[in-house]
Design a protein around this motif. Structure first.
Motif, PDB file in Angstrom:
ATOM      1  N   ALA A   1       0.810  -1.214   0.000  1.00  0.00           N
ATOM      2  CA  ALA A   1       0.000   0.000   0.000  1.00  0.00           C
ATOM      3  C   ALA A   1       0.845   1.267   0.000  1.00  0.00           C
ATOM      4  CB  ALA A   1      -0.937   0.002   1.211  1.00  0.00           C
ATOM      5  N   ALA A   2       2.015   1.228   0.650  1.00  0.00           N
ATOM      6  CA  ALA A   2       2.847   2.429   0.765  1.00  0.00           C
ATOM      7  C   ALA A   2       3.899   2.546  -0.316  1.00  0.00           C
ATOM      8  CB  ALA A   2       3.526   2.453   2.135  1.00  0.00           C
ATOM      9  N   LEU A   3       4.298   1.417  -0.923  1.00  0.00           N
ATOM     10  CA  LEU A   3       5.365   1.431  -1.920  1.00  0.00           C
ATOM     11  C   LEU A   3       4.805   1.057  -3.282  1.00  0.00           C
ATOM     12  CD1 LEU A   3       8.091  -0.411   0.203  1.00  0.00           C
ATOM     13  CD2 LEU A   3       7.858   2.057  -0.133  1.00  0.00           C
TER      14      LEU A   3
ATOM     15  N   SER B   1       1.361   9.936  -1.582  1.00  0.00           N
ATOM     16  CA  SER B   1       0.474  10.190  -0.449  1.00  0.00           C
ATOM     17  C   SER B   1       0.990   9.620   0.866  1.00  0.00           C
ATOM     18  CB  SER B   1      -0.915   9.597  -0.733  1.00  0.00           C
ATOM     19  OG  SER B   1      -0.831   8.198  -0.945  1.00  0.00           O
ATOM     20  N   GLU B   2       2.180   9.040   0.871  1.00  0.00           N
ATOM     21  CA  GLU B   2       2.712   8.383   2.061  1.00  0.00           C
ATOM     22  C   GLU B   2       3.802   9.233   2.705  1.00  0.00           C
ATOM     23  OE1 GLU B   2       1.649   5.675   3.491  1.00  0.00           O
ATOM     24  OE2 GLU B   2       0.155   5.158   1.984  1.00  0.00           O
ATOM     25  N   ASP B   3       4.062   8.944   3.979  1.00  0.00           N
ATOM     26  CA  ASP B   3       5.105   9.604   4.748  1.00  0.00           C
ATOM     27  C   ASP B   3       6.116   8.564   5.209  1.00  0.00           C
ATOM     28  OD1 ASP B   3       3.882  12.063   4.494  1.00  0.00           O
ATOM     29  OD2 ASP B   3       2.651  11.760   6.301  1.00  0.00           O
ATOM     30  N   LEU B   4       7.281   9.066   5.598  1.00  0.00           N
ATOM     31  CA  LEU B   4       8.354   8.218   6.104  1.00  0.00           C
ATOM     32  C   LEU B   4       8.551   8.481   7.588  1.00  0.00           C
ATOM     33  CD1 LEU B   4      11.014   8.601   3.258  1.00  0.00           C
ATOM     34  CD2 LEU B   4       9.413   6.726   3.589  1.00  0.00           C
ATOM     35  N   VAL B   5       9.051   7.483   8.283  1.00  0.00           N
ATOM     36  CA  VAL B   5       9.391   7.659   9.688  1.00  0.00           C
ATOM     37  C   VAL B   5      10.770   8.263   9.857  1.00  0.00           C
ATOM     38  CG1 VAL B   5       7.912   5.769  10.415  1.00  0.00           C
ATOM     39  CG2 VAL B   5      10.278   5.296   9.837  1.00  0.00           C
TER      40      VAL B   5
ATOM     41  N   ILE C   1      12.522   0.617   3.847  1.00  0.00           N
ATOM     42  CA  ILE C   1      12.483   0.218   5.252  1.00  0.00           C
ATOM     43  C   ILE C   1      11.926   1.310   6.150  1.00  0.00           C
ATOM     44  CG2 ILE C   1      14.447  -1.318   4.925  1.00  0.00           C
ATOM     45  CD1 ILE C   1      16.176   0.801   6.324  1.00  0.00           C
ATOM     46  N   ALA C   2      11.533   2.450   5.601  1.00  0.00           N
ATOM     47  CA  ALA C   2      11.156   3.601   6.433  1.00  0.00           C
ATOM     48  C   ALA C   2       9.688   3.957   6.331  1.00  0.00           C
ATOM     49  CB  ALA C   2      12.012   4.812   6.061  1.00  0.00           C
ATOM     50  N   ILE C   3       8.848   3.026   5.914  1.00  0.00           N
ATOM     51  CA  ILE C   3       7.425   3.329   5.817  1.00  0.00           C
ATOM     52  C   ILE C   3       6.790   3.273   7.200  1.00  0.00           C
ATOM     53  CG2 ILE C   3       7.278   2.464   3.463  1.00  0.00           C
ATOM     54  CD1 ILE C   3       5.999  -0.078   4.578  1.00  0.00           C
ATOM     55  N   THR C   4       5.670   3.955   7.353  1.00  0.00           N
ATOM     56  CA  THR C   4       4.961   3.968   8.621  1.00  0.00           C
ATOM     57  C   THR C   4       4.132   2.704   8.790  1.00  0.00           C
ATOM     58  OG1 THR C   4       3.129   5.176   7.605  1.00  0.00           O
ATOM     59  CG2 THR C   4       4.855   6.471   8.670  1.00  0.00           C
ATOM     60  N   GLU C   5       3.760   2.441  10.037  1.00  0.00           N
ATOM     61  CA  GLU C   5       2.972   1.233  10.316  1.00  0.00           C
ATOM     62  C   GLU C   5       1.579   1.323   9.713  1.00  0.00           C
ATOM     63  OE1 GLU C   5       1.160  -1.190  14.174  1.00  0.00           O
ATOM     64  OE2 GLU C   5       2.389   0.600  14.432  1.00  0.00           O
TER      65      GLU C   5
END
Length: 626
Positions: free
Chosen positions: A236-238, A249-253, A585-589
């Motif tokens: 969903a995020a990548l 539309s996604e953010d990184l941690v 490796i830095a996507i949010t939960e």
């Protein structure tokens, strides 16, 4: 004057009644008819009975000059009448007198409120005693009136504090620790608090931090990275066939506007370099020892040099990734749970198998059998996990996660079978060859149909297509070593590899128009495997065409590895752009949607639900009508 003398008590204002003008020459002087012609001062009016009497003011010669400094008592800061010096000005000084260079005793960390009150009481008693002694001495000292109660006094008092800041490198380390970026703490194996304790023990002063803000940041970070994102979250995020690009539309941690620490940017796919170089050691060992290439007169020293370079390279990359495992365990864990990146965890064990196969005769002529079991045990564990997920279904089923990099999980079986058969083992190599053959057939069909996404790979990932050639090339040599001859089964696998090699080589667009990356090393390992299989085939079918083919493929593979190694060193040490930020490796939960987006999604879901219901209803009516 008589009138003035008779009415002195009532005519003279009380303010002027207290002024002593006897010592002021020329002030209110009345001429006298006496022969001395000396000025006679006017008589001082008697003091008013309503006002208290005050002592006389000393003569002017006893009053301090302007050049002298008189420090008034602490309880009487006002100047007496007749004092010609400037009135003192009350100045609020800094809380700490350290800036004036005056050593002030500071209460230690263990001083309590009782000690401070005891010290204040002693100071007050000392000041009261000194003021009483001044009152007993007489007229030599200036008598001051008590301060008015409505007068506000400002006095500077030292505030108890900690140890002064150190100078030198320790203070610099403390300043750096104070402004340390804490956004990477969630990926560190050791927490930020433990790191600050180690810094303090090393000699740096403790940095004063806002505990409430720190707790808030830790809570937010823990909420975002406390648990591992599920596999559907990666999809969903990548985006992209390799799931290595973040959706808009996604953010990184982790901060996206800064370069991350090197260990965070060092991916497990870097072991692909070891696969390419160590496979060259096998190639040149085969060229030096095979009868089909004896006319080239290649020495085994080339194999020795390449094998030593491969060992050194493998040691460096393994050490760096081991440091990442120690200091950034969360990053390694996310790579392992990544549906595509998990395949590269086979690469270090396959590289070790290559080093065992390509060991020079001058180093070892026979390897212990326990080495094969030690290297194949991790491969078996990884296969049980991945193959089980392919078969059991869910979000990690093969039809959803299929990618050319999945060939790495299959190639390990054939390389292990080749090494085991070379050591004289029988059952183990056949077992791994069978497992690899079964899953290669399923993977080959799935990748051919492109069931997961039905989209073409981007240009940057075109080299990954050459992994199609690796498995059948190594399988042909493994089966030949198991059976003892390059028979029909080995030739079938070899011909499949040659056809796939040719079908990819004629596509010139696969070799131009894209930026250099670590994915280019996918060229080297399959090309080298095809060259080694051609040399093995040339020993069975000895003619000019097979000899020319093995020489050509060996030259292409060697030139490709040399060019890629030089380019990799240039990008790593000169351009310093070999390892960009590893977004995978830095996507949010979970995705935090804005209110407007939530409203739109809810509206879209309701409308789609109504349309589905209409379609279902229409379908139901159709079925009923039928």
């Amino acid at each position: 004057m008589e009138a003035n003398g008779s009415k002195s008590g009532a005519a003279v204002p009380p303010l002027l009644a207290d002024v002593d003008v006897s010592n002021l020459p020329g002030f209110d002087v009345t001429p006298s008819p006496r022969p001395q012609d000396a000025p006679v001062p006017s008589p001082r009016p008697p003091p008013s009975p309503k006002m208290p009497s005050r002592p006389g003011v000393p003569p002017l010669d006893r009053v301090a000059r302007r050049s002298e400094v008189v420090l008034p008592a602490l309880d009487s800061p006002f100047q007496p009448p007749g004092y010609r010096a400037m009135q003192p000005v009350s100045i609020s000084l800094p809380a700490s007198p350290s800036g004036f260079g005056v050593p002030v005793p500071v209460a230690g960390a263990g001083a309590g409120a009782g000690d401070l009150r005891r010290q204040a009481a002693q100071n007050a008693a000392r000041e009261q005693q000194s003021s009483q002694e001044q009152d007993k001495q007489g007229g030599n000292n200036v008598r001051f009136a008590p301060p008015e109660k409505d007068k506000v006094m400002f006095r500077s008092q030292p505030i108890p504090g900690g140890k002064p800041a150190r100078s030198g490198s320790s203070a610099a380390r403390g300043a750096r620790a104070m402004y340390r970026d804490k956004r990477y703490d969630s990926f560190k194996t050791f927490s930020g608090k433990l790191e600050r304790q180690l810094t303090y023990l090393a000699g740096a002063p403790e940095a004063a931090e806002d505990e409430e803000d720190e707790d808030g940041r830790d809570a937010i970070t823990a909420h975002r990275t406390a648990s591992m994102p599920k596999v559907d979250r990666f999809f969903a995020a990548l985006e992209g066939p390799e799931l290595d690009k973040l959706k808009p539309s996604e953010d990184l941690v982790l901060p996206s506007d800064k370069t991350w620490p090197f260990l965070l940017r060092f991916p497990v796919s870097a072991f692909g370099i070891c696969l390419g170089v160590s496979s060259q050691a096998i190639l040149w060992k085969t060229i030096a020892t095979s009868e089909a290439t004896a006319f080239l007169h290649v020495s085994t020293k080339v194999n020795l040099v390449l094998w030593c370079v491969s060992v050194a390279l493998m040691s460096v990359i393994a050490a760096i990734y081991a440091l990442k495992l120690v200091f950034f365990f969360e990053a390694v864990r996310r790579e392992y749970y990544h549906p595509i990146r998990v395949n590269f965890f086979f690469a270090p064990w396959i590289a070790c198998l290559f080093l065992a196969i390509g060991v020079p005769p001058s180093v070892a002529t026979e390897l212990p059998r326990w080495l094969w079991y030690a290297l194949m045990a991790p491969v078996l564990v990884l296969e049980l996990k991945i193959y089980g997920q392919w078969m059991s279904g869910g979000q990690r089923r093969l039809s959803k996660v299929a990618n050319p990099s999945n060939h790495l999980s299959v190639v390990g079986n054939f390389v292990g079978a080749l090494l085991g058969a070379s050591m004289g083992l029988r059952e183990g190599p056949v077992f791994f060859f069978s497992v690899g053959l079964a899953h290669y057939g399923v993977l080959f069909v799935t990748l051919y149909q492109r069931l997961p996404t039905n989209e073409t790979l981007p240009k940057e990932l075109h080299p990954v297509f050459f992994l199609f050639v690796a498995a059948p090339s190594v399988a042909s040599m493994a089966w030949a070593k198991i059976t003892g001859e390059f028979g029909l089964g080995s030739r079938v696998a070899y011909f499949i590899a040659m056809f796939l090699y040719a079908s990819l080589a004629v596509r010139i667009n696969f070799f131009r128009g894209f930026r250099f990356s670590l994915a280019w090393w996918a060229y080297t390992f399959p090309m080298t495997g095809a060259a080694i299989a051609s040399i093995r085939y040339s020993t069975e079918v000895d003619n000019g065409f097979t000899k020319a083919l093995c020489v050509a493929l060996s030259a292409i593979a060697t030139l490709t590895v040399t060019a890629l190694f030089a380019t990799t060193m240039a990008h790593a040490f000169v351009l310093r752009d070999l390892f960009p930020n590893d977004i995978s490796i830095a996507i949010t939960e979970r995705k935090m949607k804005p209110i407007i987006e939530l409203h739109e999604s809810c509206g879209g879901d309701s409308s789609s639900g109504r349309s589905d219901d209409v379609e279902a209803g229409g379908a139901g009516h159709t079925a009923a009508d039928a």
